[in-house]
Design an enzyme around this catalytic site. Structure first.
Site, PDB file in Angstrom:
ATOM      1  N   GLY A  75      43.414  25.662  21.673  1.00  0.00           N
ATOM      2  CA  GLY A  75      43.127  27.061  22.012  1.00  0.00           C
ATOM      3  C   GLY A  75      44.359  27.872  21.689  1.00  0.00           C
ATOM      4  O   GLY A  75      45.315  27.897  22.472  1.00  0.00           O
ATOM      5  N   ALA A 102      37.153  29.314  30.566  1.00  0.00           N
ATOM      6  CA  ALA A 102      36.568  28.401  31.552  1.00  0.00           C
ATOM      7  C   ALA A 102      35.071  28.254  31.303  1.00  0.00           C
ATOM      8  O   ALA A 102      34.430  29.153  30.775  1.00  0.00           O
ATOM      9  CB  ALA A 102      36.824  28.946  32.951  1.00  0.00           C
ATOM     10  N   SER A 124      49.471  31.135  35.757  1.00  0.00           N
ATOM     11  CA  SER A 124      49.385  32.574  36.006  1.00  0.00           C
ATOM     12  C   SER A 124      50.559  33.315  35.391  1.00  0.00           C
ATOM     13  O   SER A 124      51.666  32.806  35.326  1.00  0.00           O
ATOM     14  CB  SER A 124      49.365  32.861  37.505  1.00  0.00           C
ATOM     15  OG  SER A 124      49.349  34.253  37.712  1.00  0.00           O
ATOM     16  N   GLY A 125      50.266  34.538  34.980  1.00  0.00           N
ATOM     17  CA  GLY A 125      51.338  35.396  34.471  1.00  0.00           C
ATOM     18  C   GLY A 125      50.954  36.135  33.206  1.00  0.00           C
ATOM     19  O   GLY A 125      51.770  36.860  32.642  1.00  0.00           O
ATOM     20  N   LYS A 181      44.909  28.018  42.306  1.00  0.00           N
ATOM     21  CA  LYS A 181      44.857  29.138  41.347  1.00  0.00           C
ATOM     22  C   LYS A 181      43.700  30.074  41.686  1.00  0.00           C
ATOM     23  O   LYS A 181      43.815  31.299  41.578  1.00  0.00           O
ATOM     24  CB  LYS A 181      44.729  28.613  39.912  1.00  0.00           C
ATOM     25  CG  LYS A 181      44.635  29.724  38.848  1.00  0.00           C
ATOM     26  CD  LYS A 181      45.847  30.626  38.898  1.00  0.00           C
ATOM     27  CE  LYS A 181      45.938  31.762  37.917  1.00  0.00           C
ATOM     28  NZ  LYS A 181      44.866  32.324  37.217  1.00  0.00           N
ATOM     29  N   HIS A 183      44.827  32.132  44.486  1.00  0.00           N
ATOM     30  CA  HIS A 183      45.798  33.091  43.929  1.00  0.00           C
ATOM     31  C   HIS A 183      45.034  34.304  43.386  1.00  0.00           C
ATOM     32  O   HIS A 183      45.385  35.458  43.650  1.00  0.00           O
ATOM     33  CB  HIS A 183      46.605  32.417  42.817  1.00  0.00           C
ATOM     34  CG  HIS A 183      47.366  33.366  41.926  1.00  0.00           C
ATOM     35  ND1 HIS A 183      46.757  34.136  40.955  1.00  0.00           N
ATOM     36  CD2 HIS A 183      48.684  33.686  41.877  1.00  0.00           C
ATOM     37  CE1 HIS A 183      47.659  34.882  40.348  1.00  0.00           C
ATOM     38  NE2 HIS A 183      48.837  34.623  40.891  1.00  0.00           N
ATOM     39  N   ASN A 184      43.991  34.038  42.622  1.00  0.00           N
ATOM     40  CA  ASN A 184      43.235  35.139  42.024  1.00  0.00           C
ATOM     41  C   ASN A 184      42.483  35.940  43.075  1.00  0.00           C
ATOM     42  O   ASN A 184      42.348  37.162  42.952  1.00  0.00           O
ATOM     43  CB  ASN A 184      42.267  34.600  40.968  1.00  0.00           C
ATOM     44  CG  ASN A 184      42.975  34.271  39.670  1.00  0.00           C
ATOM     45  OD1 ASN A 184      44.154  33.988  39.665  1.00  0.00           O
ATOM     46  ND2 ASN A 184      42.256  34.308  38.570  1.00  0.00           N
ATOM     47  N   GLU A 225      44.950  38.150  44.409  1.00  0.00           N
ATOM     48  CA  GLU A 225      45.183  39.159  43.347  1.00  0.00           C
ATOM     49  C   GLU A 225      44.121  40.264  43.430  1.00  0.00           C
ATOM     50  O   GLU A 225      44.455  41.460  43.386  1.00  0.00           O
ATOM     51  CB  GLU A 225      45.142  38.434  41.996  1.00  0.00           C
ATOM     52  CG  GLU A 225      45.126  39.298  40.761  1.00  0.00           C
ATOM     53  CD  GLU A 225      44.906  38.441  39.489  1.00  0.00           C
ATOM     54  OE1 GLU A 225      45.675  37.493  39.274  1.00  0.00           O
ATOM     55  OE2 GLU A 225      43.961  38.726  38.729  1.00  0.00           O
ATOM     56  N   TYR A 226      42.861  39.886  43.560  1.00  0.00           N
ATOM     57  CA  TYR A 226      41.790  40.886  43.679  1.00  0.00           C
ATOM     58  C   TYR A 226      42.038  41.787  44.893  1.00  0.00           C
ATOM     59  O   TYR A 226      41.871  43.003  44.827  1.00  0.00           O
ATOM     60  CB  TYR A 226      40.429  40.196  43.879  1.00  0.00           C
ATOM     61  CG  TYR A 226      39.668  39.799  42.652  1.00  0.00           C
ATOM     62  CD1 TYR A 226      40.252  39.038  41.648  1.00  0.00           C
ATOM     63  CD2 TYR A 226      38.320  40.140  42.514  1.00  0.00           C
ATOM     64  CE1 TYR A 226      39.528  38.635  40.546  1.00  0.00           C
ATOM     65  CE2 TYR A 226      37.578  39.747  41.399  1.00  0.00           C
ATOM     66  CZ  TYR A 226      38.193  38.992  40.420  1.00  0.00           C
ATOM     67  OH  TYR A 226      37.460  38.598  39.328  1.00  0.00           O
ATOM     68  N   LYS A 268      35.903  38.124  35.870  1.00  0.00           N
ATOM     69  CA  LYS A 268      35.529  36.858  35.230  1.00  0.00           C
ATOM     70  C   LYS A 268      35.106  35.812  36.250  1.00  0.00           C
ATOM     71  O   LYS A 268      34.726  34.719  35.873  1.00  0.00           O
ATOM     72  CB  LYS A 268      36.674  36.359  34.354  1.00  0.00           C
ATOM     73  CG  LYS A 268      36.827  37.223  33.086  1.00  0.00           C
ATOM     74  CD  LYS A 268      37.563  36.535  31.978  1.00  0.00           C
ATOM     75  CE  LYS A 268      39.048  36.622  32.142  1.00  0.00           C
ATOM     76  NZ  LYS A 268      39.587  37.978  31.944  1.00  0.00           N
TER      77      LYS A 268
HETATM   78  C1  6PG Z   1      46.671  35.343  36.119  1.00  0.00           C
HETATM   79  C2  6PG Z   1      45.346  36.071  36.204  1.00  0.00           C
HETATM   80  C3  6PG Z   1      44.401  35.664  35.128  1.00  0.00           C
HETATM   81  C4  6PG Z   1      43.019  36.293  35.190  1.00  0.00           C
HETATM   82  C5  6PG Z   1      42.974  37.768  35.244  1.00  0.00           C
HETATM   83  C6  6PG Z   1      41.589  38.357  35.039  1.00  0.00           C
HETATM   84  O1  6PG Z   1      47.011  34.739  37.119  1.00  0.00           O
HETATM   85  O2  6PG Z   1      47.352  35.409  35.092  1.00  0.00           O
HETATM   86  O3  6PG Z   1      44.751  35.779  37.426  1.00  0.00           O
HETATM   87  O4  6PG Z   1      44.260  34.268  35.229  1.00  0.00           O
HETATM   88  O5  6PG Z   1      42.386  35.914  34.043  1.00  0.00           O
HETATM   89  O6  6PG Z   1      43.510  38.234  36.392  1.00  0.00           O
HETATM   90  O7  6PG Z   1      40.731  38.150  36.120  1.00  0.00           O
HETATM   91  P1  6PG Z   1      39.406  39.051  36.258  1.00  0.00           P
HETATM   92  O8  6PG Z   1      38.895  39.261  34.879  1.00  0.00           O
HETATM   93  O9  6PG Z   1      38.452  38.261  37.089  1.00  0.00           O
HETATM   94  O10 6PG Z   1      39.851  40.319  36.899  1.00  0.00           O
END
Ligand code: 6PG
Length: 468
Positions: A11, A77, A129-130, A183, A186-187, A190-191, A261
Site C-alpha cells: 500500500g 480497512a 496515528s498521526g 486505536k 483513540h479515534n 478524537e471524534y 470512516k
Molecule cells: C489518526 C486518525 C486517522 C483517521 C482519521 C479519519 O489517528 O491518524 O485517526 O486514523 O483516519 O481521523 O477518521 P474519520 O474519517 O472517521 O473522521
C-alpha cells in the site's frame, strides 16, 4: 537484488510511502509493493539514494525481503486487508510476520490472527496515528498481538515512532487485537475532542461574534496553556487560512457536513456492548450523522428562527475565558470516558492493558496528543488500577473548577439556541458519575410495573416483584 530488505510495505499511498521513507531515514532498508505503477514509481522518486525500492510485483516483493519477512499493510480497512493477505500468502514462508497498520475493526483483527496462525504465520494488529506528517516524521504506534511477534519489529517501530523526552511513542500493548482496540478508542476520543472544539467555535462565533482572525488569536492563546494539543493548534491554523479560490477565509467555504470512516461509531457501538457510557463520543458520532442532513436542516431552519429578545446580554471577554475552561473540563471528561472503556475492554477481552503505557504513547505523534496526557500518565502511574480519571486526585481540582465554566457556557449556548451536544454530554457525564443517587430506581419500578422485570431494594437483600 538479494533477499536483504529489512521491512516490506504493501500500500504505497501517501501514508505507506511516508512510513517507508521514515523507516529508511533510520537506517533500515525497505521495499514497497503497490499494484498501481504510479505509486510504486512515486516511492522510487521520493526515496532518492535511500535503501528503498518499489515494485508492482508480489513475487518480486516477497523475494526482496529478508526472512522472517516483516510486511506491513497500509491499505483501507475492510475487504482490502483480506484480499491483500490472500495475495501475499502463496509467496510467504512459515514464521513470516504480517502487520496490519490500518484502522481495522478489532474483531477482524482477531479473526485474521487466528486464520494466519493456522497457516504458520505471525500477525500483529497495529494502530498508527498521526496522518501523513506523522507517518513521515514520527507517528504514535499502538501494537497488539503476540509479544514474540512484536519483538521482531520492535526496534524498527521504536526507531520510527515519535519521541517525547527521548521516549518513543510506541509500546507493546497486549495480546490479540489490543492494538487495534486502543486505536479505535483513540479515534473515539478524537471524534469527541473535535466536536467539542467545533461547538466552542460555534459559541464564540455565533454568540460572541468573533471573526476568524479573533478565533485564530483565541485558539493560539489556548494552545499556550493547559489546552495545548495538536487539535487546538491545527484549529488555530485553520482560522488563519485564506481561501485560495476566492475572497475571505477557507473555513467559511467548507460545507458543514462531516464525513466519517467508522472508527468513532465502532467505539460507541462497542461501548454499548460493554455497558460503558461514553456520551461525549456518542454525541460526536451523532453530530456527524445530523450534520449530513443538510437539506432537512435547511428546510426546518426558517420555521424555528429565534428573536433577538430571547438572547440575553453576554460579556464577550468573560465568555471567551469561560469557554477555554469549559473546553479543558470537557477534554478531561472525554479522555476519562475513553480510558474507562479501555479499562473495561481490557478485562472483558483479556488484553491486560497498562493505561499508563497507553497515555505515554499518546503523548506524541498522534492526533489526540495533548499536554494533559502527561498528567494522565502520572495519574495511572500512581494508581495503575484506576477505573476512571474522575476518581484520580490529579484532575480533581481542574474538574471541580472547570464545571462552573462548563455550566456557564452551556447556559449561554442554550439561550442562544446553539447546539452543544458534546459539551452538554461532557457535563452530564460528570454530573452523573459524581452523583451517588440517580433516578433509575424509577426506571426499575416502571420495568417491574409493566413487565414484572423485578427490582432490588436498598434496605433488604433479594429480588422483588410488586403487583402494582
Ligand atoms: C489518526 C486518525 C486517522 C483517521 C482519521 C479519519 O489517528 O491518524 O485517526 O486514523 O483516519 O481521523 O477518521 P474519520 O474519517 O472517521 O473522521
Amino acid at each position: 537484488m538479494s533477499s536483504s530488505f529489512d521491512f516490506g510495505m504493501v500500500g504505497l499511498g501517501v501514508m505507506g510511502r511516508n512510513f517507508l521513507l521514515n523507516i529508511a531515514d533510520h537506517g533500515f532498508s525497505a521495499a514497497g509493493l503497490d499494484l498501481d505503477p504510479e505509486k510504486a514509481q512515486a516511492l522510487s522518486e521520493e526515496s532518492g539514494d535511500k535503501p528503498v525500492t518499489g515494485t508492482t510485483n508480489t513475487a518480486e516483493f516477497a523475494a526482496l525481503l529478508r526472512r522472517p519477512r516483516k510486511i506491513m499493510l497500509l491499505v483501507p480497512a475492510g475487504k482490502a486487508v483480506d484480499s491483500v493477505i490472500e495475495s501475499l500468502l502463496p509467496h510467504l514462508d512459515k514464521g513470516d510476520l504480517i502487520i496490519d497498520g490500518g484502522n481495522s475493526h478489532f474483531e477482524d483483527t482477531n479473526r485474521r490472527m487466528e486464520y494466519l496462525k493456522m497457516k504458520g504465520l505471525q500477525f500483529l494488529g497495529v494502530g498508527v496515528s498521526g496522518g501523513e506528517e506523522g507517518a513521515r516524521r514520527g507517528p504514535s504506534i499502538m501494537p497488539g498481538g503476540n509479544v514474540e511477534s512484536y519483538q521482531l519489529v520492535g526496534p524498527i517501530l521504536e526507531a520510527v515512532a515519535a519521541k517525547v523526552d527521548g521516549v518513543p511513542c510506541v509500546a507493546y500493548l497486549g495480546n490479540t487485537s489490543a492494538g487495534h482496540y486502543v486505536k479505535m478508542v483513540h479515534n473515539g476520543i478524537e471524534y469527541g475532542l473535535m466536536q467539542l472544539i467545533a461547538e466552542a467555535y460555534d459559541i464564540l462565533k455565533t454568540v460572541a461574534g468573533l471573526n476568524n482572525q479573533a478565533l485564530h488569536e483565541v485558539f493560539s492563546h489556548w494552545n499556550e496553556g493547559a489546552l495545548e494539543s495538536f487539535l487546538i493548534e491545527i484549529t488555530a491554523d485553520i482560522f488563519a487560512k485564506r481561501d485560495d479560490k476566492g475572497d475571505g477565509w477557507l473555513v467559511d467555504k467548507i460545507l458543514d457536513k462531516a464525513k466519517q470512516k467508522g472508527t468513532g461509531k465502532w467505539t460507541s457501538q462497542n461501548a454499548m456492548d460493554l455497558g460503558i457510557g461514553i456520551p461525549t463520543i456518542d454525541a460526536a458520532v451523532s453530530m456527524r450523522g445530523l450534520s449530513a442532513l443538510k437539506m432537512e436542516r435547511k428546510q426546518a431552519a426558517p420555521h424555528y428562527t429565534r428573536s433577538v429578545e430571547e438572547t440575553p446580554y453576554v460579556n464577550k471577554e468573560q465568555l471567551i475565558t469561560q469557554m477555554g475552561e469549559a473546553l479543558y473540563f470537557a477534554f478531561i471528561t472525554t479522555y476519562a470516558q475513553g480510558m474507562h472503556l479501555l479499562a473495561e475492554a481490557s478485562q472483558e477481552y483479556g488484553y491486560q492493558l497498562s493505561l499508563e503505557t497507553v497515555s505515554r504513547i499518546w503523548r506524541g505523534g498522534c492526533i489526540i496528543r495533548a499536554r494533559l496526557l502527561e498528567d494522565m500518565r502520572q495519574a495511572y502511574q500512581e494508581q495503575p488500577a484506576l477505573r476512571n480519571l474522575l476518581l484520580s486526585p490529579a484532575f480533581h481540582d481542574s474538574l471541580l473548577h472547570g464545571q462552573h465554566a462548563a455550566r456557564a457556557t452551556l447556559k449561554t449556548a442554550i439561550d442562544y439556541g446553539v447546539p452543544a451536544m458534546a459539551l452538554s454530554a461532557a457535563l452530564a457525564y460528570f454530573d452523573t458519575y459524581r452523583r451517588e443517587y440517580l433516578p433509575l430506581n424509577l426506571v426499575q419500578a416502571q420495568r417491574d410495573y409493566f413487565g414484572a422485570h423485578t427490582y432490588e431494594r436498598v434496605d433488604q437483600e433479594g429480588v422483588f416483584h410488586t403487583e402494582w
